[in-house]
Design an enzyme around this catalytic site. Structure first.
Site, PDB file in Angstrom:
ATOM      1  N   GLU A  37       0.594  -1.075  -0.097  1.00  0.00           N
ATOM      2  CA  GLU A  37      -0.014  -0.089   0.003  1.00  0.00           C
ATOM      3  C   GLU A  37       0.832   1.161   0.098  1.00  0.00           C
ATOM      4  O   GLU A  37       2.035   1.280   0.804  1.00  0.00           O
ATOM      5  CB  GLU A  37      -0.889   0.001   1.231  1.00  0.00           C
ATOM      6  CG  GLU A  37      -1.667   1.333   1.497  1.00  0.00           C
ATOM      7  CD  GLU A  37      -2.490   1.118   2.687  1.00  0.00           C
ATOM      8  OE1 GLU A  37      -3.602   1.727   2.820  1.00  0.00           O
ATOM      9  OE2 GLU A  37      -2.163   0.348   3.795  1.00  0.00           O
ATOM     10  N   LYS A 105      -9.543   2.684  -1.971  1.00  0.00           N
ATOM     11  CA  LYS A 105      -9.743   2.347  -0.680  1.00  0.00           C
ATOM     12  C   LYS A 105     -11.166   2.805  -0.261  1.00  0.00           C
ATOM     13  O   LYS A 105     -11.593   3.901  -0.386  1.00  0.00           O
ATOM     14  CB  LYS A 105      -8.465   2.959   0.215  1.00  0.00           C
ATOM     15  CG  LYS A 105      -8.565   2.131   1.586  1.00  0.00           C
ATOM     16  CD  LYS A 105      -7.369   2.684   2.395  1.00  0.00           C
ATOM     17  CE  LYS A 105      -7.188   1.755   3.546  1.00  0.00           C
ATOM     18  NZ  LYS A 105      -5.903   1.989   4.425  1.00  0.00           N
ATOM     19  N   CYS A 141      -5.564  -3.034   2.437  1.00  0.00           N
ATOM     20  CA  CYS A 141      -5.497  -2.967   3.846  1.00  0.00           C
ATOM     21  C   CYS A 141      -6.758  -3.244   4.757  1.00  0.00           C
ATOM     22  O   CYS A 141      -7.244  -4.073   4.857  1.00  0.00           O
ATOM     23  CB  CYS A 141      -4.434  -1.465   4.256  1.00  0.00           C
ATOM     24  SG  CYS A 141      -3.720  -2.087   5.858  1.00  0.00           S
TER      25      CYS A 141
END
Length: 545
Positions: A37, A105, A141
């Site tokens: 990431e 995200k 994540c």
């Protein structure tokens, strides 16, 4: 899988690492290379990402990477993405000379050290993308720490989950990560690749420990913690769907070794990433400076750790011998710089103003501040990074002198309670690893570990003159600081109310010191700085009983 160490702001350097990993993947015949990431910028970038010029440079660097990687495997790499709709924490898939896909995200962490909701927009859940004939879903994540995004990806046709991470170390974090990822695999029935960043960034340490899970949660491959490495994983289509071929399972060390390596790596990277190559510290003959000197020797090499003894009239001969024994055992250069002369000069200067007043804590702190002055002078003159040596117990209750022994640029034991300092010293004496640059064997004399701690700022001084015994102190601090327990909870646990209230008071009145203290390695989920943010001016006290 490319488990690598990015440097915040070094866009060209991070991209060069990515290209090198891509080249290795091409040689290996891989279909894709996967990086962590926000790798192109380093992580965490904090408010740096709000600067439009920075984000433009990062996006341009990714575009250049795409063009450089036209002939060969696809690349997945994290970086910021900005358009008219906002700024996103994104994951780019590069293939055929262009940016094939941008995953944004969805779930933004806003706890512990994370503050992503003030930086980024939350995006709609992205669908899977193709690499060859394989449909890949990429929860970024935090997206994989919750069921929603992986389940949506599975429902929309993903055949495998690739999870890029910038997940910082905290004690016990590997077990937490593994539990979450196993849950995602069981829920979706899909194999999962978890790639984490490695390396130190300010107080945080990214510990790697990347792994691959097969459907059902079986571990197919795991990478070492705290190390840069590349690993090749093959997926095979079976009657039960895609399966990862079995690979090497790395040994993950115990909690003491993880803490110790985190402190070594964080100091090494903090020095390297801020442009320092040598360190300096005051060596008192006590356990805290001894372990900091050892961490520094293991991080930088003993020849790059400059130890200084600064004795006063209250420094015992035993302390001088103990300090010298540590420097000698490590092979670190040692100098002696007495403070008796400067102390006398300051005393004489202040005598007319202090006339008629008894000596007190003021005179004790003058000694500490003189040491800070002399050490900072050496740091300025020779370009060494000055290390501070206060443990978490001292930092919590303010048992340190601001502008004195708190002076310095980094503190590797800032999140290590005193009782754990003893344990870590014993562990280091008994263990040596090839990543340690210091010598093996007993480097901290057991006498240093076993003797009663003392600041030696007055005759016959002991820490327990001002504080409860460290097992008691640390037990209370663990509850009040790490667990946010009440005074009543502490009393119910068996601690005396008067002692608990004293420690609570010291914690609150020391906030201004912590606000001005050096950064240090984060080892727990409640480290001082980003994990625990309290006001400095605060009159509230807990009156529960």
């Amino acid at each position: 899988m490319a488990q690598l160490n990015a440097t915040v702001g070094d866009l060209a350097g991070n991209a060069a690492q990515a290209l090198e990993a891509w080249t290795a993947a091409k040689v290996a015949g891989a279909d894709m290379v996967m990086l962590p990431e926000m790798f192109v910028t380093g992580y965490q970038v904090q408010d740096l990402v709000l600067k439009p010029a920075f984000t433009r440079d990062a996006m341009a660097q990714i575009q250049t990477l795409a063009q450089s990687c036209a002939e060969g495997p696809a690349m997945g790499i994290g970086g910021p993405f900005r358009d008219e709709s906002g700024l996103y924490n994104a994951y780019y898939v590069l293939a055929g000379g262009q940016i094939q896909t941008v995953i944004k995200k969805h779930i933004l962490p806003n706890d512990d050290v994370f503050d992503e909701k003030r930086l980024y927009q939350s995006a709609d859940i992205s669908g899977p993308y193709l690499v060859g004939t394989l449909r890949i879903g990429t929860p970024i994540c935090e997206d994989a720490w919750h069921a929603d995004v992986p389940e949506a990806l599975a429902e929309s046709g993903a055949e495998v989950l690739f999870v890029p991470n910038g997940s910082p170390y905290a004690r016990g974090k590997m077990d937490v990560r593994m539990a979450h990822m196993v849950a995602r695999v069981v829920e979706t029935g899909l194999p999962l690749v978890y790639v984490n960043m490695v390396g130190g960034q300010d107080d945080q340490v990214f510990d790697g420990g990347s792994f691959v899970l097969n459907p059902g949660g079986a571990l197919a491959l795991s990478l070492p913690m705290f190390e840069n490495c590349l690993a090749h994983v093959d997926f095979e289509l079976t009657d039960q769907g895609w399966q990862a071929a079995a690979g090497t399972l790395a040994h993950w060390p115990d909690a003491f070794e993880q803490d110790y390596r985190a402190m070594v790596l964080s100091l090494r990277d903090y020095m390297r990433k801020t442009g320092f190559s040598s360190a300096l510290l005051g060596l008192s003959g006590g356990i805290d400076s001894a372990i900091v000197a050892t961490i520094a020797a293991d991080a930088l090499g003993p020849q790059n750790v400059h130890c200084v003894m600064l004795p006063s009239e209250f420094t015992s001969q035993a302390s001088l011998q103990d300090a010298a024994s540590v420097a000698q055992a490590l092979g670190a250069p040692l100098q002696t710089l007495p403070i008796t002369g400067p102390q006398a000069a300051i005393t004489d200067s202040l005598a007319p103003i202090f006339a008629g007043r008894p000596a007190d804590l003021t005179e004790e702190n003058i000694q500490s501040r003189l040491r800070g002055l002399l050490l900072m002078s050496l740091s300025n003159k020779f370009g060494h990074m000055l290390l501070t040596t206060g443990n978490k117990s001292e930092v919590a209750v303010g048992y340190a002198t601001i502008y004195g022994d708190m002076a310095g640029g980094y503190n590797p034991i800032k999140d290590l309670y005193k009782t754990r300092v003893f344990d870590i010293c014993r562990w280091r004496n008994a263990h040596h690893r090839d990543w340690m640059m210091g010598p093996e064997g007993v480097v901290i004399d057991p006498r240093i570990i076993d003797k009663a701690p003392s600041a030696e700022l007055r005759a016959d001084q002991k820490d327990e003159d001002s504080l409860p015994p460290y097992p008691v102190l640390d037990g209370i601090l663990q509850m009040l600081v790490d667990d946010e327990a009440s005074v009543a909870d502490c009393i119910a646990a068996g601690f005396e109310r008067e002692t608990v209230k004293k420690i609570e008071h010291l914690i609150y009145i020391s906030e201004y010191k912590r606000f001005q203290s050096a950064p240090g390695t984060r080892l727990s989920p409640r480290a001082f700085w980003l994990d625990r943010r309290y006001p400095i001016a605060n009159r509230w006290r807990d009156h529960s009983t």
